[in-house]
Design an enzyme around this catalytic site. Sequence first.
Site, PDB file in Angstrom:
ATOM      1  CG  ASP A 192     -10.504  -1.242   2.080  1.00 10.01           C
ATOM      2  OD1 ASP A 192     -10.823  -2.403   1.741  1.00 10.01           O
ATOM      3  OD2 ASP A 192     -10.643  -0.819   3.241  1.00 10.01           O
ATOM      4  CG  ASN A 197     -14.859   0.544   1.901  1.00  3.69           C
ATOM      5  OD1 ASN A 197     -15.420   0.870   2.939  1.00  3.69           O
ATOM      6  ND2 ASN A 197     -13.653  -0.006   1.893  1.00  3.69           N
ATOM      7  CG  ASP A 211     -13.636   3.476   4.660  1.00  5.07           C
ATOM      8  OD1 ASP A 211     -13.794   4.615   5.170  1.00  5.07           O
ATOM      9  OD2 ASP A 211     -14.034   2.444   5.193  1.00  5.07           O
TER      10      ASP A 211
END
Length: 267
Positions: A192, A197, A211
């Site tokens: 992701d 992130n 994440d």
Amino acid sequence: MIIASTPSGPVEVPSFVTGFARGRPVRAVWRNTLGGLTFQIGADGRRQFVKWLPAGRGTFTAEAVRLRWAARHAAVPQVLDEGADDEGSWLVTAGLPGRSAVDGRWLREPAAAVRAVGEGLRALHEALPAADCPFDWSAGPRLEAARARAAAGRTSLADWPEELPRFRTVDRALAALADVPPPDGPVVCHGDACAPNTLVGEDGRPSGHVDLGTLGVADRWADLAVATWSTVWNYGPGWERPLLDAYGIAPDAERTAYYRLLWHLTG
């Protein structure tokens, strides 16, 4: 397209989070598309974070396992606790230095933020050993998941991103993914790699990643396609090539198109 973002209004704090905080300051810092929330507990160097999902929306078991593995090789959050009750599931981690690449500070300095995202993703790919990674994020299993999602009626053309090719049916969109590009890598992908992130230190350098619930071995473009796409959502047009330059790779239109379509169809 609906994307995760910082909560813009009041947020009800789950009872687990309140109990865990034990009077320390609690601030909601993120809301994802599943209704999950991330809370910062405390401040400064003693920050901790609680990710929380309502009951029935899943657990954080997969992410906890991946974080524990990745922590041996790269700057990722240390897992402190993981569990569930009748209200929901949670994952507690220690804070890392730096701020999200979409913190207000970095939104005002997009060139520095995008450079950090590209450099950070390259560093992550180089640090995590693909040969030793027990997790898979390759196109084959993801395509099977996309087909299962469509068969369950969970895929619609109604919210189709304008950046993707148009298809008359979901089946035709899935058929376009049948011919998987030869993998470039493989590497251990973040899973992701959207800009939020990556954490960025005060010096403008990448300081860690968060994440990682779908981390696994895949073509590096499975990450790069989404990372570059996210620059459009977060900073506006014109930042895709600078991210690739920071990563140190030339554009690849075929792989970028393939992995953006796969990303959308896997939800």
